[in-house]
Design an enzyme around this catalytic site. Structure first.
Site, PDB file in Angstrom:
ATOM      1  N   ASN A  13       0.875  -1.184   0.000  1.00  0.00           N
ATOM      2  CA  ASN A  13       0.000   0.000   0.000  1.00  0.00           C
ATOM      3  C   ASN A  13       0.905   1.224   0.000  1.00  0.00           C
ATOM      4  OD1 ASN A  13      -1.746   2.083   0.591  1.00  0.00           O
ATOM      5  ND2 ASN A  13      -2.260   1.365   2.662  1.00  0.00           N
ATOM      6  N   TRP A  14       0.968   1.884  -1.142  1.00  0.00           N
ATOM      7  CA  TRP A  14       1.917   2.993  -1.280  1.00  0.00           C
ATOM      8  C   TRP A  14       1.387   4.288  -0.672  1.00  0.00           C
ATOM      9  CZ3 TRP A  14       4.008   2.448  -7.039  1.00  0.00           C
ATOM     10  CH2 TRP A  14       4.685   1.227  -7.148  1.00  0.00           C
ATOM     11  N   LYS A  15       0.142   4.286  -0.248  1.00  0.00           N
ATOM     12  CA  LYS A  15      -0.472   5.476   0.371  1.00  0.00           C
ATOM     13  C   LYS A  15      -0.259   6.705  -0.530  1.00  0.00           C
ATOM     14  CE  LYS A  15      -0.099   3.278   4.824  1.00  0.00           C
ATOM     15  NZ  LYS A  15       0.094   3.372   6.276  1.00  0.00           N
ATOM     16  N   GLU A 168      -4.979  -5.022  10.946  1.00  0.00           N
ATOM     17  CA  GLU A 168      -3.962  -3.996  11.123  1.00  0.00           C
ATOM     18  C   GLU A 168      -4.219  -3.253  12.426  1.00  0.00           C
ATOM     19  OE1 GLU A 168      -2.147  -2.761   7.112  1.00  0.00           O
ATOM     20  OE2 GLU A 168      -3.967  -1.602   7.340  1.00  0.00           O
ATOM     21  N   GLY A 174       2.864   2.265  10.810  1.00  0.00           N
ATOM     22  CA  GLY A 174       3.812   3.356  10.607  1.00  0.00           C
ATOM     23  C   GLY A 174       4.564   3.751  11.867  1.00  0.00           C
ATOM     24  N   SER A 214       3.742  -2.058  10.311  1.00  0.00           N
ATOM     25  CA  SER A 214       5.207  -2.108  10.459  1.00  0.00           C
ATOM     26  C   SER A 214       5.815  -3.462  10.098  1.00  0.00           C
ATOM     27  CB  SER A 214       5.618  -1.689  11.879  1.00  0.00           C
ATOM     28  OG  SER A 214       5.224  -0.356  12.127  1.00  0.00           O
ATOM     29  N   GLY A 235       2.981  -1.111   4.264  1.00  0.00           N
ATOM     30  CA  GLY A 235       2.983   0.304   3.914  1.00  0.00           C
ATOM     31  C   GLY A 235       4.400   0.768   3.628  1.00  0.00           C
ATOM     32  N   GLY A 236       5.041   1.354   4.645  1.00  0.00           N
ATOM     33  CA  GLY A 236       6.360   1.967   4.474  1.00  0.00           C
ATOM     34  C   GLY A 236       7.373   1.109   3.724  1.00  0.00           C
TER      35      GLY A 236
HETATM   36  P1  PGA Z   1       3.090   0.337   7.624  1.00  0.00           P
HETATM   37  O1  PGA Z   1       1.593   0.518   7.034  1.00  0.00           O
HETATM   38  O2  PGA Z   1       3.634  -0.948   7.053  1.00  0.00           O
HETATM   39  O3  PGA Z   1       3.828   1.539   7.168  1.00  0.00           O
HETATM   40  O4  PGA Z   1       2.947   0.247   9.110  1.00  0.00           O
HETATM   41  C1  PGA Z   1       0.729  -0.580   6.903  1.00  0.00           C
HETATM   42  C2  PGA Z   1      -0.604  -0.116   6.367  1.00  0.00           C
HETATM   43  O5  PGA Z   1      -1.066   0.961   6.740  1.00  0.00           O
HETATM   44  O6  PGA Z   1      -1.237  -0.821   5.563  1.00  0.00           O
END
Ligand code: PGA
Length: 252
Positions: A13-15, A168, A174, A214, A235-236
């Site tokens: 998920n590149w947000k 999640e 994050g 994370s 995400g990150g």
């Molecule tokens: P993160 O995000 O890996 O940066 O914690 C996960 C997400 O929000 O899907």
């Protein structure tokens, strides 16, 4: 380690990151590096980069995903993106109910459920995100919150194929904090047993339940080796090809 019967599914998920040029480059790197993987893999760039990423993925087996979708087919909905606009671009999967949509944009379970049903009606695979906040966890409400989000999110969804659940915990997104693999596994087991009681055993056994929050190359193998953890929503660490590919390759 033996592969689980459920094929592991790693999603990025590149947000709100990457212009279309940057997205094209990253997608091409990912597609090239995961060529021989047996995993199901998806990347979800911002809407504005979907076409570029689709072109970069070309004939690769990496799925194209979107991060959100409108709850209506079309009409006067300024700023929204309809399901047919996504399928027209080659999108196969849509992430719905992400905690950032819930917390920052006020999406509630009723709205998320409308989106889930609409996406399924358009043949889009749905990744339905659920998870508790730190306050809810500390108050001992994590299980109730997650079960309720799941039940409301799936209301009226008769057939579970085409639905993936992502657990999640909000406090792990994050932040660099992850649920311990055993705590995460316990929540995944609860999700699966809820699904068994609402649907049936086959649906529960087949359901892919991703963990998110994370996930990094350093913790992916331990998380993914848990019995009920069938993948990751990243995400990150999905913003760099090396770290995303290391997660895809964990345990392979
Ligand atoms: P993160 O995000 O890996 O940066 O914690 C996960 C997400 O929000 O899907």
């Amino acid at each position: 380690m033996a592969e689980k019967e459920r094929r592991l599914y790693i999603a990025g998920n590149w947000k709100m990151h990457k212009t279309s040029g940057e997205a094209r480059t990253l997608a091409a790197e990912v597609a090239k590096a995961v060529g021989g993987s047996s995993r199901t893999i998806m990347i979800a760039p911002p809407f504005t980069a979907l076409a570029a990423v689709r072109d970069a993925l070309d004939s690769s087996r990496v799925r194209l995903g979107a991060q959100n979708m409108a709850c209506e087919e079309s009409g006067a909905h300024t700023g929204e993106i309809a399901p047919a606009m996504l399928t027209d671009l080659g999108v196969e999967t849509v992430i719905l109910g992400h905690s950032e949509r819930r917390a920052i944009y006020g999406e509630d379970d009723t709205l998320i459920n409308r989106k889930v049903r609409l996406a399924r009606a358009h043949g889009l695979e749905v990744i339905l995100c659920v998870g508790e906040t730190i306050e809810q966890r500390e108050a001992g409400e994590a299980e109730t919150v997650v079960s309720s989000q799941l039940e409301q999110g799936l209301a009226g969804v008769e057939e579970l194929s085409g639905v993936v659940v992502a657990y999640e915990p909000v406090w792990a997104i994050g932040t660099g904090r992850t649920a311990s693999p055993s705590d995460a596994n316990a929540m995944h087991a609860l999700i699966r047993s809820n699904v068994e009681s609402w649907y049936d055993r086959d649906a529960a056994e087949a359901l892919i339940i991703q963990y998110g929050g994370s996930v990094k190359p350093g913790n992916a193998a331990e998380l993914l080796s848990q019995q009920h953890i069938d993948g990751a929503l990243v995400g990150g660490a999905s913003l760099e090809a090396d770290s995303f590919v290391a997660i895809v390759r964990a345990l392979e």
